[in-house]
Motif scaffolding. Sequence first.
Motif, PDB file in Angstrom:
ATOM      1  N   LEU A 125      -3.934   2.272  11.644  1.00 36.10           N
ATOM      2  CA  LEU A 125      -4.036   2.223  10.181  1.00 36.10           C
ATOM      3  C   LEU A 125      -5.343   2.823   9.670  1.00 36.10           C
ATOM      4  O   LEU A 125      -5.362   3.526   8.665  1.00 36.10           O
ATOM      5  CB  LEU A 125      -3.894   0.761   9.712  1.00 36.10           C
ATOM      6  CG  LEU A 125      -3.999   0.514   8.219  1.00 36.10           C
ATOM      7  CD1 LEU A 125      -2.930   1.277   7.439  1.00 36.10           C
ATOM      8  CD2 LEU A 125      -3.907  -0.984   7.929  1.00 36.10           C
ATOM      9  N   GLY A 126      -6.441   2.538  10.354  1.00 37.51           N
ATOM     10  CA  GLY A 126      -7.709   3.175   9.985  1.00 37.51           C
ATOM     11  C   GLY A 126      -8.416   2.533   8.807  1.00 37.51           C
ATOM     12  O   GLY A 126      -9.400   3.085   8.305  1.00 37.51           O
ATOM     13  N   ASP A 140      -6.744  -6.940  -2.111  1.00 41.29           N
ATOM     14  CA  ASP A 140      -7.403  -5.931  -1.266  1.00 41.29           C
ATOM     15  C   ASP A 140      -6.363  -5.141  -0.473  1.00 41.29           C
ATOM     16  O   ASP A 140      -5.362  -5.719  -0.025  1.00 41.29           O
ATOM     17  CB  ASP A 140      -8.319  -6.610  -0.233  1.00 41.29           C
ATOM     18  CG  ASP A 140      -9.502  -7.314  -0.869  1.00 41.29           C
ATOM     19  OD1 ASP A 140      -9.782  -7.061  -2.055  1.00 41.29           O
ATOM     20  OD2 ASP A 140     -10.134  -8.112  -0.148  1.00 41.29           O
ATOM     21  N   VAL A 141      -6.635  -3.857  -0.236  1.00 46.02           N
ATOM     22  CA  VAL A 141      -5.782  -3.142   0.719  1.00 46.02           C
ATOM     23  C   VAL A 141      -6.037  -3.723   2.104  1.00 46.02           C
ATOM     24  O   VAL A 141      -7.108  -4.250   2.385  1.00 46.02           O
ATOM     25  CB  VAL A 141      -5.999  -1.598   0.722  1.00 46.02           C
ATOM     26  CG1 VAL A 141      -5.500  -0.974  -0.565  1.00 46.02           C
ATOM     27  CG2 VAL A 141      -7.428  -1.231   1.013  1.00 46.02           C
ATOM     28  N   ASN A 142      -5.028  -3.661   2.927  1.00 46.19           N
ATOM     29  CA  ASN A 142      -5.053  -4.267   4.271  1.00 46.19           C
ATOM     30  C   ASN A 142      -5.462  -5.740   4.200  1.00 46.19           C
ATOM     31  O   ASN A 142      -6.223  -6.228   5.008  1.00 46.19           O
ATOM     32  CB  ASN A 142      -5.977  -3.480   5.213  1.00 46.19           C
ATOM     33  CG  ASN A 142      -5.700  -3.804   6.673  1.00 46.19           C
ATOM     34  OD1 ASN A 142      -4.644  -4.336   7.022  1.00 46.19           O
ATOM     35  ND2 ASN A 142      -6.653  -3.485   7.536  1.00 46.19           N
ATOM     36  N   ARG A 143      -4.895  -6.450   3.221  1.00 43.04           N
ATOM     37  CA  ARG A 143      -5.211  -7.877   3.032  1.00 43.04           C
ATOM     38  C   ARG A 143      -4.763  -8.706   4.226  1.00 43.04           C
ATOM     39  O   ARG A 143      -5.229  -9.817   4.437  1.00 43.04           O
ATOM     40  CB  ARG A 143      -4.552  -8.408   1.766  1.00 43.04           C
ATOM     41  CG  ARG A 143      -3.031  -8.502   1.899  1.00 43.04           C
ATOM     42  CD  ARG A 143      -2.353  -9.100   0.708  1.00 43.04           C
ATOM     43  NE  ARG A 143      -0.911  -9.028   0.869  1.00 43.04           N
ATOM     44  CZ  ARG A 143      -0.104 -10.082   0.864  1.00 43.04           C
ATOM     45  NH1 ARG A 143      -0.583 -11.285   0.685  1.00 43.04           N
ATOM     46  NH2 ARG A 143       1.197  -9.915   1.013  1.00 43.04           N
ATOM     47  N   ALA A 150       0.475  -0.528   9.389  1.00 41.12           N
ATOM     48  CA  ALA A 150       0.480  -1.186   8.072  1.00 41.12           C
ATOM     49  C   ALA A 150       1.401  -2.410   8.107  1.00 41.12           C
ATOM     50  O   ALA A 150       2.531  -2.337   8.579  1.00 41.12           O
ATOM     51  CB  ALA A 150       0.949  -0.213   7.003  1.00 41.12           C
ATOM     52  N   MET A 151       0.882  -3.513   7.587  1.00 47.57           N
ATOM     53  CA  MET A 151       1.676  -4.744   7.475  1.00 47.57           C
ATOM     54  C   MET A 151       1.944  -5.039   6.006  1.00 47.57           C
ATOM     55  O   MET A 151       1.109  -4.745   5.145  1.00 47.57           O
ATOM     56  CB  MET A 151       0.925  -5.931   8.074  1.00 47.57           C
ATOM     57  CG  MET A 151       0.812  -5.901   9.577  1.00 47.57           C
ATOM     58  SD  MET A 151       0.001  -7.406  10.151  1.00 47.57           S
ATOM     59  CE  MET A 151       0.037  -7.122  11.927  1.00 47.57           C
ATOM     60  N   ALA A 152       3.098  -5.684   5.748  1.00 52.21           N
ATOM     61  CA  ALA A 152       3.421  -6.153   4.407  1.00 52.21           C
ATOM     62  C   ALA A 152       4.132  -7.488   4.520  1.00 52.21           C
ATOM     63  O   ALA A 152       4.751  -7.785   5.544  1.00 52.21           O
ATOM     64  CB  ALA A 152       4.308  -5.147   3.684  1.00 52.21           C
ATOM     65  N   GLN A 153       4.034  -8.268   3.448  1.00 52.22           N
ATOM     66  CA  GLN A 153       4.682  -9.584   3.412  1.00 52.22           C
ATOM     67  C   GLN A 153       5.549  -9.670   2.170  1.00 52.22           C
ATOM     68  O   GLN A 153       5.136  -9.254   1.085  1.00 52.22           O
ATOM     69  CB  GLN A 153       3.608 -10.686   3.423  1.00 52.22           C
ATOM     70  CG  GLN A 153       4.135 -12.105   3.449  1.00 52.22           C
ATOM     71  CD  GLN A 153       4.368 -12.676   2.049  1.00 52.22           C
ATOM     72  OE1 GLN A 153       3.750 -12.231   1.083  1.00 52.22           O
ATOM     73  NE2 GLN A 153       5.260 -13.635   1.935  1.00 52.22           N
ATOM     74  N   LEU A 169       1.799  -2.408  -0.690  1.00 54.39           N
ATOM     75  CA  LEU A 169       2.385  -1.076  -0.923  1.00 54.39           C
ATOM     76  C   LEU A 169       1.290  -0.013  -0.944  1.00 54.39           C
ATOM     77  O   LEU A 169       1.473   1.102  -0.443  1.00 54.39           O
ATOM     78  CB  LEU A 169       3.198  -1.067  -2.227  1.00 54.39           C
ATOM     79  CG  LEU A 169       4.437  -1.982  -2.212  1.00 54.39           C
ATOM     80  CD1 LEU A 169       5.137  -1.978  -3.574  1.00 54.39           C
ATOM     81  CD2 LEU A 169       5.421  -1.561  -1.119  1.00 54.39           C
ATOM     82  N   GLU A 170       0.128  -0.370  -1.483  1.00 51.99           N
ATOM     83  CA  GLU A 170      -1.016   0.554  -1.484  1.00 51.99           C
ATOM     84  C   GLU A 170      -1.467   0.810  -0.033  1.00 51.99           C
ATOM     85  O   GLU A 170      -1.801   1.943   0.339  1.00 51.99           O
ATOM     86  CB  GLU A 170      -2.152  -0.039  -2.329  1.00 51.99           C
ATOM     87  CG  GLU A 170      -3.329   0.878  -2.569  1.00 51.99           C
ATOM     88  CD  GLU A 170      -2.981   2.213  -3.234  1.00 51.99           C
ATOM     89  OE1 GLU A 170      -2.007   2.279  -4.007  1.00 51.99           O
ATOM     90  OE2 GLU A 170      -3.687   3.207  -2.950  1.00 51.99           O
ATOM     91  N   THR A 171      -1.462  -0.239   0.770  1.00 44.41           N
ATOM     92  CA  THR A 171      -1.824  -0.101   2.191  1.00 44.41           C
ATOM     93  C   THR A 171      -0.858   0.868   2.889  1.00 44.41           C
ATOM     94  O   THR A 171      -1.273   1.737   3.659  1.00 44.41           O
ATOM     95  CB  THR A 171      -1.763  -1.496   2.877  1.00 44.41           C
ATOM     96  OG1 THR A 171      -2.612  -2.392   2.153  1.00 44.41           O
ATOM     97  CG2 THR A 171      -2.196  -1.429   4.330  1.00 44.41           C
ATOM     98  N   ALA A 172       0.431   0.710   2.571  1.00 41.77           N
ATOM     99  CA  ALA A 172       1.453   1.592   3.151  1.00 41.77           C
ATOM    100  C   ALA A 172       1.218   3.047   2.725  1.00 41.77           C
ATOM    101  O   ALA A 172       1.308   3.974   3.535  1.00 41.77           O
ATOM    102  CB  ALA A 172       2.840   1.124   2.717  1.00 41.77           C
ATOM    103  N   LYS A 173       0.875   3.227   1.457  1.00 44.99           N
ATOM    104  CA  LYS A 173       0.583   4.573   0.935  1.00 44.99           C
ATOM    105  C   LYS A 173      -0.573   5.205   1.699  1.00 44.99           C
ATOM    106  O   LYS A 173      -0.545   6.385   2.070  1.00 44.99           O
ATOM    107  CB  LYS A 173       0.151   4.459  -0.536  1.00 44.99           C
ATOM    108  CG  LYS A 173       1.190   4.877  -1.516  1.00 44.99           C
ATOM    109  CD  LYS A 173       0.536   4.961  -2.896  1.00 44.99           C
ATOM    110  CE  LYS A 173       1.613   5.002  -3.947  1.00 44.99           C
ATOM    111  NZ  LYS A 173       1.089   5.032  -5.293  1.00 44.99           N
ATOM    112  N   LEU A 174      -1.610   4.392   1.907  1.00 46.72           N
ATOM    113  CA  LEU A 174      -2.800   4.920   2.593  1.00 46.72           C
ATOM    114  C   LEU A 174      -2.480   5.295   4.030  1.00 46.72           C
ATOM    115  O   LEU A 174      -3.024   6.260   4.567  1.00 46.72           O
ATOM    116  CB  LEU A 174      -3.942   3.898   2.523  1.00 46.72           C
ATOM    117  CG  LEU A 174      -4.535   3.726   1.120  1.00 46.72           C
ATOM    118  CD1 LEU A 174      -5.489   2.529   1.059  1.00 46.72           C
ATOM    119  CD2 LEU A 174      -5.264   4.996   0.667  1.00 46.72           C
TER     120      LEU A 174
END
Length: 192
Positions: A125-126, A140-143, A150-153, A169-174
């Motif tokens: 993910l970086g 926060d991104v990558n909360r 990338a994880m999402a809940q 979703l922002e984390t996924a975009k990044l």
Amino acid sequence: MSKIAVVYHSGYGHTQKQAEAVRDGASANTNDQVDLIPVDDVDEHWDTLAAADAIIFGSPTYMGGVSAQFKTFADKSSKVWAERGWHNKLAAGFTNSSSQNGDKHSTLQQLSVLAAQHGMLWVPLGLAPGNNSSTGSVDDVNRLGSSLGAMAQSNADQGPEHGPSNSDLETAKLLGQHVTDLANRFSQAQAA
Ligand SMILES: Cc1cc2nc3c(=O)[nH]c(=O)nc-3n(C[C@H](O)[C@H](O)[C@H](O)COP(=O)(O)O)c2cc1C
């Protein structure tokens, strides 16, 4: 210009939203070609995967691992494995589940091992972990503090119109953007 494929499964639409966010991030630069491929349709898209510079794998976490549908796709890819068809392509991954933890890490490990079996180069993910200090928050991104992907809940009792959260979703975009950036750098280095 790079070609990026996002191959994913989603039973109820939550992971699809995450996949679309990965696609949006990957295609932030309009010169790149980004294909979003549900695993159920993969038989029409093996050529797209063969031509891709990077493949991003996504699955919901079901029973602590990838879904059966994603595993079917992974097993089908053994034909490509036998021909070393994805050797040296970039790879990355994402997953979504209802619990905050939910054993999502196991799913990302499965995705990274799939990539390693194919001889692909795993892109983590970086992002630094978010929401881990007194000034952090769920926005926060990558909360969820992942490194591998990338994880999402998404809440178990709500549909995809309610989740994953904007920060997930922002984390996924990044993640998508990061993979495209690296794919472009990688192809420039190969051309030089
Ligand atoms: C068969 C099944 C197994 C599940 N196992 C887990 C699990 O291990 N961990 C978890 O946190 N959530 C689990 N869940 C919840 C899903 O991960 C969650 O509802 C997710 O948002 C579904 O994504 P989708 O809409 O893309 O299918 C499971 C759901 C199903 C249907």
